[in-house]
Design an enzyme around this catalytic site. Structure first.
Site, PDB file in Angstrom:
ATOM      1  N   TYR A  77       0.850  -1.189   0.000  1.00 34.23           N
ATOM      2  CA  TYR A  77       0.000   0.000   0.000  1.00 34.23           C
ATOM      3  C   TYR A  77       0.893   1.249   0.000  1.00 34.23           C
ATOM      4  O   TYR A  77       2.119   1.151   0.062  1.00 34.23           O
ATOM      5  CB  TYR A  77      -0.925  -0.004   1.209  1.00 34.23           C
ATOM      6  N   ARG A 124       1.370  -1.217  10.959  1.00 31.48           N
ATOM      7  CA  ARG A 124       1.561  -2.530  10.333  1.00 31.48           C
ATOM      8  C   ARG A 124       2.600  -2.384   9.232  1.00 31.48           C
ATOM      9  O   ARG A 124       2.513  -1.493   8.386  1.00 31.48           O
ATOM     10  CB  ARG A 124       0.245  -3.009   9.729  1.00 31.48           C
ATOM     11  N   GLY A 214      -5.803 -13.592  10.383  1.00 34.04           N
ATOM     12  CA  GLY A 214      -6.590 -13.034   9.288  1.00 34.04           C
ATOM     13  C   GLY A 214      -7.616 -14.025   8.793  1.00 34.04           C
ATOM     14  O   GLY A 214      -8.780 -14.009   9.213  1.00 34.04           O
ATOM     15  N   ARG A 215      -7.180 -14.943   7.928  1.00 36.37           N
ATOM     16  CA  ARG A 215      -8.128 -15.875   7.299  1.00 36.37           C
ATOM     17  C   ARG A 215      -8.932 -16.708   8.298  1.00 36.37           C
ATOM     18  O   ARG A 215     -10.148 -16.860   8.112  1.00 36.37           O
ATOM     19  CB  ARG A 215      -7.380 -16.751   6.283  1.00 36.37           C
TER      20      ARG A 215
HETATM   21  C1  FMN Z   1      -9.525 -11.290   1.934  1.00 31.81           C
HETATM   22  C2  FMN Z   1      -8.267 -10.729   2.529  1.00 31.81           C
HETATM   23  C3  FMN Z   1      -8.051  -9.346   2.490  1.00 31.81           C
HETATM   24  C4  FMN Z   1      -6.891  -8.800   3.051  1.00 31.81           C
HETATM   25  N1  FMN Z   1      -6.702  -7.441   3.002  1.00 31.81           N
HETATM   26  C5  FMN Z   1      -5.598  -6.911   3.560  1.00 31.81           C
HETATM   27  C6  FMN Z   1      -5.386  -5.506   3.543  1.00 31.81           C
HETATM   28  O1  FMN Z   1      -6.190  -4.743   3.011  1.00 31.81           O
HETATM   29  N2  FMN Z   1      -4.250  -5.034   4.128  1.00 31.81           N
HETATM   30  C7  FMN Z   1      -3.343  -5.869   4.727  1.00 31.81           C
HETATM   31  O2  FMN Z   1      -2.334  -5.402   5.251  1.00 31.81           O
HETATM   32  N3  FMN Z   1      -3.526  -7.186   4.761  1.00 31.81           N
HETATM   33  C8  FMN Z   1      -4.618  -7.730   4.194  1.00 31.81           C
HETATM   34  N4  FMN Z   1      -4.786  -9.082   4.223  1.00 31.81           N
HETATM   35  C9  FMN Z   1      -3.771  -9.915   4.892  1.00 31.81           C
HETATM   36  C10 FMN Z   1      -4.218 -10.274   6.305  1.00 31.81           C
HETATM   37  O3  FMN Z   1      -4.353  -9.097   7.100  1.00 31.81           O
HETATM   38  C11 FMN Z   1      -3.218 -11.200   7.006  1.00 31.81           C
HETATM   39  O4  FMN Z   1      -1.994 -10.524   7.195  1.00 31.81           O
HETATM   40  C12 FMN Z   1      -2.965 -12.439   6.185  1.00 31.81           C
HETATM   41  O5  FMN Z   1      -4.194 -13.033   5.800  1.00 31.81           O
HETATM   42  C13 FMN Z   1      -2.117 -13.439   6.954  1.00 31.81           C
HETATM   43  O6  FMN Z   1      -2.727 -13.869   8.124  1.00 31.81           O
HETATM   44  P1  FMN Z   1      -3.515 -15.292   8.179  1.00 31.81           P
HETATM   45  O7  FMN Z   1      -2.553 -16.349   7.712  1.00 31.81           O
HETATM   46  O8  FMN Z   1      -3.904 -15.431   9.627  1.00 31.81           O
HETATM   47  O9  FMN Z   1      -4.668 -15.170   7.234  1.00 31.81           O
HETATM   48  C14 FMN Z   1      -5.925  -9.648   3.655  1.00 31.81           C
HETATM   49  C15 FMN Z   1      -6.145 -11.033   3.684  1.00 31.81           C
HETATM   50  C16 FMN Z   1      -7.286 -11.576   3.120  1.00 31.81           C
HETATM   51  C17 FMN Z   1      -7.477 -13.076   3.171  1.00 31.81           C
END
Ligand code: FMN
Length: 263
Positions: A77, A124, A214-215
């Site tokens: 970003y 972040r 996240g997910r």
């Molecule tokens: C649908 C979706 C949208 C996301 N949007 C952003 C975002 O806008 N900005 C960001 O920094 N990370 C975004 N992420 C990343 C998550 O914040 C997170 O860092 C990433 O999914 C890893 O964590 P996890 O393995 O627990 O999912 C997004 C992830 C997903 C799946």
């Protein structure tokens, strides 16, 4: 059309993000991913206005009742584009040296601190993540520099996303987490591909105060409770990750009271 009047998006430099997609609504009312267009480079005298936008956003967040805010300087970003050598080719005071590349993100942090106080602001960052064509020759040096600068300001926390959360095999270099700990006095949060067990193990190290999810959270609205009782998790459906309606957004089930608990 994403920008008002179809204007170009802005960036530190006029470089197209290779493979970058944006979720948009098309003219026929359907929605989906669309390749991003080439941005234009921000003029030096436009930057104070963007810092002001962040301050306004923080003020609105405060009025809306948010306890804290997180400055987003991650995942390719705008602020991340200023930090990284591959996306920031500027020749003014916002580009070139490490200090110059960090200047705009730190001005944003300071503006947000003015509104909330440093103890209610986090950031972040994603050093080592190469997404959407963003590359960086100095991710470690920048992470250390930012950690020191943010520590001086008394920022509440620094939240780092693991470099391999979306695949690939780049990880933080050996000793990176320990060095971040030495340089930053606030809380350190890591995120990316954790489950409850790995998160506990990470928090057990002296490098990490918390792990973010996240997910798993998308698909499990009661994730902390599920962790607490060691219940199985619902798998997220990737098809409904972006845009659309309530499907995959607010319709994932909570555990029933009678849910079979593993232990
Ligand atoms: C649908 C979706 C949208 C996301 N949007 C952003 C975002 O806008 N900005 C960001 O920094 N990370 C975004 N992420 C990343 C998550 O914040 C997170 O860092 C990433 O999914 C890893 O964590 P996890 O393995 O627990 O999912 C997004 C992830 C997903 C799946």
């Amino acid at each position: 059309m994403v920008q008002p009047d179809g204007q170009q998006p802005v960036a530190p430099s006029a470089l197209k993000g290779e493979g970058a997609q944006c979720f948009v609504e098309f003219e026929d009312g359907t929605a989906g991913q669309h390749p991003t267009s080439t941005p234009r480079a921000l003029e030096t005298d436009e930057i104070p206005g963007i810092v002001e936008d962040y301050r306004q956003a923080a003020e609105r967040a405060k009025r809306a009742g948010f306890d804290m805010v997180e400055v987003h300087a991650a995942n390719a970003y705008l602020l991340n584009q200023f930090l990284a050598t591959g996306t920031n080719k500027r020749t003014d005071q916002y580009g070139g040296s490490l200090e110059n590349r960090a200047r705009f993100p730190l001005e944003v942090v300071d503006a947000v601190i003015d509104v909330y106080g440093a103890d209610r602001v986090g950031i972040r960052m994603t050093p080592f993540i190469e997404l959407f064509g963003l590359t960086d020759d100095e991710p470690e040096a920048m992470a250390f520099y930012m950690a020191e600068q943010l520590s001086k300001r008394g920022l509440a926390y620094l939240h780092l996303n693991e470099p391999n959360w979306a695949g690939g095999d780049i990880t933080f270099p050996d000793g990176f987490r320990e060095q971040m700990r030495e340089r930053f006095s606030g809380s350190l949060i890591y995120c990316g591909n954790y489950d409850a067990e790995r998160a506990e193990a990470r928090i057990g190290e002296n490098t990490t105060d918390a792990v973010a999810f996240g997910r798993p959270y998308i698909a499990n609205p009661d994730l902390p409770e599920r962790f607490r009782v060691n219940a199985p998790l619902t798998e997220p459906n990737h098809e409904t990750f972006y845009g659309g309606d309530e499907k995959g957004y607010t319709d994932y089930p909570f555990m029933d009271n009678g849910y079979d608990r593993i232990q």
